[in-house]
Write an enzyme that holds these catalytic residues in place. Structure first.
Site, PDB file in Angstrom:
ATOM      1  N   ARG A 205       1.124  -1.053  -0.233  1.00  0.00           N
ATOM      2  CA  ARG A 205       0.158   0.275  -0.152  1.00  0.00           C
ATOM      3  C   ARG A 205       0.782   0.816   0.251  1.00  0.00           C
ATOM      4  NH1 ARG A 205       1.343   1.887   3.710  1.00  0.00           N
ATOM      5  NH2 ARG A 205       0.986   3.619   3.612  1.00  0.00           N
ATOM      6  N   GLY A 206       0.334   2.442   0.349  1.00  0.00           N
ATOM      7  CA  GLY A 206       1.257   3.465   0.103  1.00  0.00           C
ATOM      8  C   GLY A 206       0.940   3.368  -1.876  1.00  0.00           C
ATOM      9  N   ALA A 207       1.444   5.068  -2.265  1.00  0.00           N
ATOM     10  CA  ALA A 207       0.892   5.309  -4.169  1.00  0.00           C
ATOM     11  C   ALA A 207       2.486   4.703  -4.707  1.00  0.00           C
ATOM     12  CB  ALA A 207       0.420   6.901  -3.733  1.00  0.00           C
TER      13      ALA A 207
ATOM     14  N   ARG B 266      -7.136  -0.157  -7.341  1.00  0.00           N
ATOM     15  CA  ARG B 266      -7.262   1.099  -6.571  1.00  0.00           C
ATOM     16  C   ARG B 266      -7.518   2.043  -7.033  1.00  0.00           C
ATOM     17  NH1 ARG B 266      -4.186   1.198  -1.160  1.00  0.00           N
ATOM     18  NH2 ARG B 266      -6.368   1.986  -0.280  1.00  0.00           N
TER      19      ARG B 266
ATOM     20  N   GLN C 204      -3.002   2.901   9.525  1.00  0.00           N
ATOM     21  CA  GLN C 204      -1.513   3.035   8.833  1.00  0.00           C
ATOM     22  C   GLN C 204      -0.366   3.566  10.197  1.00  0.00           C
ATOM     23  OE1 GLN C 204      -3.957   3.052   7.649  1.00  0.00           O
ATOM     24  NE2 GLN C 204      -4.150   2.698   5.211  1.00  0.00           N
TER      25      GLN C 204
ATOM     26  N   ASP D 159      -2.249  11.538  -2.749  1.00  0.00           N
ATOM     27  CA  ASP D 159      -2.249   9.893  -3.441  1.00  0.00           C
ATOM     28  C   ASP D 159      -2.391  10.334  -4.774  1.00  0.00           C
ATOM     29  OD1 ASP D 159      -3.005   8.314  -0.764  1.00  0.00           O
ATOM     30  OD2 ASP D 159      -2.935   6.758  -2.459  1.00  0.00           O
TER      31      ASP D 159
ATOM     32  N   ASN E  87      -5.570  12.469  -0.312  1.00  0.00           N
ATOM     33  CA  ASN E  87      -4.665  11.242   1.265  1.00  0.00           C
ATOM     34  C   ASN E  87      -5.918  11.255   1.938  1.00  0.00           C
ATOM     35  OD1 ASN E  87      -2.506  10.076   1.738  1.00  0.00           O
ATOM     36  ND2 ASN E  87      -2.542  11.840   3.338  1.00  0.00           N
ATOM     37  N   LYS E  88      -5.521  10.234   2.968  1.00  0.00           N
ATOM     38  CA  LYS E  88      -6.038   9.090   3.857  1.00  0.00           C
ATOM     39  C   LYS E  88      -6.847   9.826   4.353  1.00  0.00           C
ATOM     40  CE  LYS E  88      -5.759   5.688   3.731  1.00  0.00           C
ATOM     41  NZ  LYS E  88      -6.964   5.125   3.268  1.00  0.00           N
TER      42      LYS E  88
HETATM   43  O1  MRU Z   1      -4.672   3.482   2.149  1.00  0.00           O
HETATM   44  P1  MRU Z   1      -3.707   3.650   1.862  1.00  0.00           P
HETATM   45  O2  MRU Z   1      -2.862   2.989   3.000  1.00  0.00           O
HETATM   46  O3  MRU Z   1      -2.445   2.555   0.861  1.00  0.00           O
HETATM   47  O4  MRU Z   1      -3.310   5.153   2.329  1.00  0.00           O
HETATM   48  C1  MRU Z   1      -1.884   5.475   1.927  1.00  0.00           C
HETATM   49  C2  MRU Z   1      -1.996   7.247   2.240  1.00  0.00           C
HETATM   50  O5  MRU Z   1      -3.111   8.283   1.907  1.00  0.00           O
HETATM   51  C3  MRU Z   1      -0.817   7.956   2.190  1.00  0.00           C
HETATM   52  O6  MRU Z   1      -0.385   9.242   2.285  1.00  0.00           O
HETATM   53  C4  MRU Z   1      -0.136   8.353   0.069  1.00  0.00           C
HETATM   54  O7  MRU Z   1      -0.294   6.280  -0.314  1.00  0.00           O
HETATM   55  C5  MRU Z   1       0.823   8.814  -0.288  1.00  0.00           C
HETATM   56  S1  MRU Z   1       2.389   7.256   0.084  1.00  0.00           S
HETATM   57  C6  MRU Z   1       3.669   8.110   0.545  1.00  0.00           C
END
Ligand code: MRU
Length: 360
Positions: A52-54, A95, A202, A243, A253-254
């Site tokens: 996970r994470g962009a 996603r 997270q 994201d 973002n999250k």
């Molecule tokens: O749902 P996730 O855990 O994939 O969400 C991640 C985030 O929101 C991060 O802040 C974003 O992807 C940036 S990661 C460098």
């Protein structure tokens, strides 16, 4: 035991037959390495946030598409491309919000399109190299984001972060946490407050884990404690990842990030978004046009509890992301420098620098 900082978030195995990921759903209690071979396994790993994470999602998808290409049995270019695009569309459906996913997959597809005359084994080799380049460039981008981010803070500062935009979300360093890891390498010390980040935690499970492993002074807080921590005067800056950024600077973002930005504005604390240019989607003019992923209700009602924590049948709304209005963002830190309002203009300049850099 190795520190979590020594594990690769996402890679190919030595035989280049499987995608290797650190299963993030098991952290911090168990370090489980998964070897994923099929497209279905890779899709599920992205959907279920095992990776996970962009940026990490983009890298996983690029390696995933390379693995798909290795299995395509077509003898001619048109059939090869048809099957490659099917695999691309499938991975892309895992996603919807992080633009890095489609960015990496489009880059892989373009590589195959730009080499139409090549044989199928040659195309596979080009795709392999492209996926590796996507990963290697990510490490470089994160380091550069970290360098720019470091110019915004001082040794001893308090930083608040939301979700995990650290090494676990990228190939190395992270985005929002890159200045902190880089600062550690140089003997600097920051006090980092990690929002736990409901509902998938997270912040609690991942950001605290990697920061603590790196020797950073880390304090976990529940999401609803950020206001108190800011009011106490403990936060000099907020650093978050992203994201997808729209061309007007709205940043998705999250879930919970926009609330943190509103609090930061109230307390006069600078709020920075740290993201590579691969996260900036200049084709989208404003945040309202970003598709927000909605996730299953059990993530809120059951997932972390030994017993269900809400009545059976209750309606649940579970958006995974929210959009922070550009007016709340002090600056957007990219690998090509820091963009400040008005973002329509400054983000264009960032892309001009990127283009000039690629030409040199
Ligand atoms: O749902 P996730 O855990 O994939 O969400 C991640 C985030 O929101 C991060 O802040 C974003 O992807 C940036 S990661 C460098």
């Amino acid at each position: 035991m190795n520190s979590i900082m020594q594990y690769e978030t996402v890679s190919l195995n030595d035989e280049e037959s499987s995608l290797v990921i650190l299963n993030q759903t098991k952290l911090p209690n168990e370090i489980e390495i998964l070897h994923l071979k099929t497209q279905n396994e890779i899709w599920n790993a992205i959907y279920s946030l095992q990776v996970r994470g962009a940026p990490a999602i983009g890298i996983a998808a690029a390696f995933g598409l390379y693995l798909a290409a290795k299995k395509i049995e077509a003898n001619d270019y048109a059939s090869f491309m048809r099957e490659l695009r099917d695999a691309k569309d499938y991975l892309n459906s895992s996603r919807p919000t992080a633009v890095n996913l489609s960015w990496a997959l489009n880059r892989m597809e373009r590589t195959a399109m730009n080499h139409k005359g090549k044989s199928i084994p040659e195309l596979r080799e080009l795709l392999r190299r492209e996926a590796i380049a996507i990963k290697d460039e990510d490490t470089d981008m994160c380091r550069r984001i970290g360098e720019h981010g470091l110019t915004l803070i001082h040794d001893g500062d308090g930083i608040l972060t939301h979700c995990n935009a650290g090494q676990l979300a990228t190939s190395k360093y992270g985005t929002a946490l890159a200045p902190i890891h880089l600062g550690r390498e140089r003997g600097m010390n920051f006090h980092v407050f990690c929002d736990e980040t409901r509902p998938l935690l997270q912040g609690a499970r991942l950001s605290t884990f990697e920061l603590y492993a790196d020797g950073v002074d880390t304090t976990l807080i529940c999401d609803n404690m950020a206001s108190q921590v800011m009011k106490n005067g403990w936060v000099n800056a907020v650093f978050v990842g992203c994201d997808r950024v729209a061309s007007n600077g709205d940043a998705c973002n999250k879930i919970g990030t926009s609330g943190v930005a509103i609090l930061a504005k109230h307390y006069g604390i600078p709020f920075y978004v740290l993201a590579p240019t691969s996260t900036i989607d200049m084709s989208i003019s404003r945040g309202e046009d970003i598709v927000i992923e909605e996730r299953p209700s059990y993530e809120i009602t059951e997932m972390w509890y030994s017993r269900r924590m809400a009545p059976e049948g209750i309606k649940v709304y579970n958006p995974a992301f929210d959009v922070t209005d550009h007016e709340l963002i002090t600056g957007i830190v990219t690998e090509f420098g820091i963009s400040y309002p008005p973002y329509e203009e400054s983000l264009k300049k960032i892309f001009e620098s990127k283009q000039n850099n690629q030409q040199n």
